[in-house]
Design an enzyme around this catalytic site. Structure first.
Site, PDB file in Angstrom:
ATOM      1  N   ASP A  17       1.097  -1.248  -0.132  1.00  0.00           N
ATOM      2  CA  ASP A  17       0.183   0.063   0.079  1.00  0.00           C
ATOM      3  C   ASP A  17       0.617   1.670   0.031  1.00  0.00           C
ATOM      4  O   ASP A  17       0.572   2.335   0.345  1.00  0.00           O
ATOM      5  CB  ASP A  17      -0.853  -0.430   0.975  1.00  0.00           C
ATOM      6  CG  ASP A  17      -2.260  -1.300   1.199  1.00  0.00           C
ATOM      7  OD1 ASP A  17      -1.950  -1.881   0.283  1.00  0.00           O
ATOM      8  OD2 ASP A  17      -2.121  -1.536   2.315  1.00  0.00           O
ATOM      9  N   HIS A  66      -4.586  -1.745  -5.434  1.00  0.00           N
ATOM     10  CA  HIS A  66      -4.094  -0.554  -6.233  1.00  0.00           C
ATOM     11  C   HIS A  66      -4.945   0.138  -6.241  1.00  0.00           C
ATOM     12  O   HIS A  66      -5.403   0.397  -7.482  1.00  0.00           O
ATOM     13  CB  HIS A  66      -2.812  -0.756  -7.615  1.00  0.00           C
ATOM     14  CG  HIS A  66      -1.742  -1.897  -6.953  1.00  0.00           C
ATOM     15  ND1 HIS A  66      -1.097  -2.240  -8.302  1.00  0.00           N
ATOM     16  CD2 HIS A  66      -1.526  -2.706  -6.104  1.00  0.00           C
ATOM     17  CE1 HIS A  66       0.022  -3.869  -7.206  1.00  0.00           C
ATOM     18  NE2 HIS A  66      -0.692  -3.495  -6.242  1.00  0.00           N
ATOM     19  N   LEU A  71       3.781  12.321   1.057  1.00  0.00           N
ATOM     20  CA  LEU A  71       4.593  13.358   1.980  1.00  0.00           C
ATOM     21  C   LEU A  71       3.123  14.733   2.598  1.00  0.00           C
ATOM     22  O   LEU A  71       3.709  14.428   3.814  1.00  0.00           O
ATOM     23  CB  LEU A  71       5.362  14.000   1.287  1.00  0.00           C
ATOM     24  CG  LEU A  71       6.570  15.097   1.757  1.00  0.00           C
ATOM     25  CD1 LEU A  71       6.931  14.452   2.622  1.00  0.00           C
ATOM     26  CD2 LEU A  71       7.060  15.488   1.037  1.00  0.00           C
TER      27      LEU A  71
END
Ligand code: GDP
Ligand code: IMO
Ligand code: MG
Length: 429
Positions: A13, A41, A332
């Protein structure tokens, strides 16, 4: 570079689907080489979400060939429903997909055995997805498996399936105290599926050899992650296939000299679904908040994912066993607002400090992470399309991860959408 493999560097993942979909724009052929529909996915394009389980993440383009290689185990009904959904939503041509004759078939008895074993194991359960992947690979290795190739002669297929159902029912009843399954139902389902599957069957090894010889660009899509690899992961809390880059050779029939580069995918933190060691795991409000922000719930089973800090020991292991060219760092954006951010730079184990995995994988059960702290950032970064648009602390974090992992960072992902990406080095460029 013409042939590139994308693999997970953690416990799955990592965002492999998103990165494969992104790179597929420059590829001609996209290939799955191991695993089954235990993989999930997620692709997001212009806000529309797709979850692919068996079909490679090249399927959202109309001019690509998707290949499911011999190293996979395929539940035919799951595959057909995925194909139907993709055709409805994307209007794909009939020949968009090629399925290896040599891929193994996952049957309902594999699922039943997987689930009954997990239920019986109680606290010792692995936390499998329950889709029968382990039992299907067991049959492959014990040579009791049926392959798509066997569908060519339905009479002998019928005989083999009947024998298998009898064996599995005996095991299910006597050992796992489960209910026997109907062989007749399975045969009928396969008779119906067969007509639809036959047109996809292909000698995919030969097809790939010709594609590579013709100079086509081929992208190999790994499933799961290095720490779930049957040999190099946290055994026995792993999946039942090799999911590192070298599996792309055995799993497709391509030779080792033909792969140009391996791109590892890592989250900017770490997650894991299912049981097993997880040295950098975080518990409590911080884990809950990252889970919420990163929507960390399994796409295959909906289970909440366990959350932890980035672990450089795992990154170094992944760089080594995959022969990694570079790393793509995903999610991020999820770390926005977290201050300080911790990074595991090594493990403390039996009085010694280790930068790489301490000897014996059971060391992970008791190894203590050694953390370094970095300053976080507050700005939303989802719209950044270059490093310069990121806050200085986010740039420092990316740089430090590259240093610790010992590989360069090729891609930074700042949101689920295909477009929310900073590409520093495109392997196909
Ligand atoms: P895979 O199994 O490695 O393909 O990863 P999954 O699709 O199972 O899980 C990754 C999840 O993170 C999916 O829901 C993606 O849509 C999402 N995702 C991928 N990259 C990013 C990113 O950079 N930021 C955020 N917020 N989500 C991302
Ligand atoms: P993708 O490709 C996350 C985990 C399961 C379980 C263990 C064994 O989406 O990254 P299995 O059903 O394979 O026998 O389960 O492996 N697992 C995954 N975790 N992502 C995956 O795939 C996984 N595939 C298997 O949760 O712990
Ligand atoms: Mg997944």
């Amino acid at each position: 570079m013409k042939t590139v493999a994308v693999v997970g560097t953690q416990w799955g993942d990592e965002g492999k689907g998103k990165i494969v979909d992104l790179l597929a724009a420059d590829a001609d052929v996209i290939v799955r080489f191991q695993g089954g529909n235990n993989a999930a996915h997620t692709l997001v394009v212009d806000g529309e979400k797709f979850i692919l389980r068996l079909v490679p993440a090249g399927a959202l383009y109309s001019n690509k060939t998707c290949v499911i290689g011999n190293g996979t185990v395929v539940d035919p009904l799951a595959l057909l429903s995925e194909i139907d959904d993709l055709k409805k939503r994307r209007g794909l041509a009939d020949d968009f997909l090629k399925l290896s004759y040599e891929a193994h078939i996952v049957f309902p008895y594999h699922r039943a055995i997987d689930q009954a074993r997990e239920a019986r194991a109680g606290k010792r359960a692995i936390g499998t997805t329950g889709f029968g992947i382990g039992p299907a690979y067991e049959d492959k290795m014990s040579r009791a498996g049926l392959r798509f190739d066997d569908l060519a002669n339905f009479q002998s297929f019928t005989e083999k399936l009947r024998r298998n159902v009898a064996d599995k029912n005996a095991y299910l009843k006597a050992v796992l105290k489960g209910k026997p399954l109907s062989g007749a139902d399975m045969l009928e389902a396969m008779r119906r599926a067969r007509r639809r599957l036959m047109p996809y069957l292909c000698d995919t090894g030969e097809y790939l050899a010709q594609a590579i010889a013709a100079g086509k660009r081929v992208l190999f899509e790994g499933a799961h992650g290095t720490m779930l690899d049957i040999d190099h992961g946290t055994y026995p809390f792993v999946t039942s296939s090799n999911c590192i880059a070298s599996a792309a050779f055995a799993g497709t029939g391509m030779g080792p000299g033909q792969l140009d580069a391996v791109l590892g995918i890592s989250k900017a933190y770490t997650t894991r679904v299912g049981a097993g060691p997880f040295p950098t795991e975080i518990k409590g409000w911080l884990a809950d908040s990252l889970r919420e922000e990163g929507v960390e719930f399994g796409s295959a089973t909906g289970r909440p994912r366990r959350i932890g800090w980035f672990d450089a020991v795992l990154a170094r292991l992944a760089a080594r066993v995959n022969g990694m060219w570079a790393l793509a760092l995903t999610k991020l954006d999820v770390l926005t607002g977290i201050d300080p951010i911790k990074l595991c730079v090594g493990y403390q184990y039996k009085g010694n400090r280790y930068e790489t995995m301490p000897p014996g994988r059971h060391s992970m059960d008791t190894a203590k992470p050694i953390f370094e702290e970095m300053r976080g950032w507050k700005e939303r970064i989802g719209d950044a399309r270059s490093l310069e648009e990121l806050p200085a602390n986010a740039r420092r974090y990316i740089e430090r991860i590259g240093e610790l992992a010992g590989v360069s960072i090729a891609i930074v992902s700042v949101g689920p959408d295909r477009a929310a990406t900073i590409v520093l080095k495109n392997p196909f460029a």
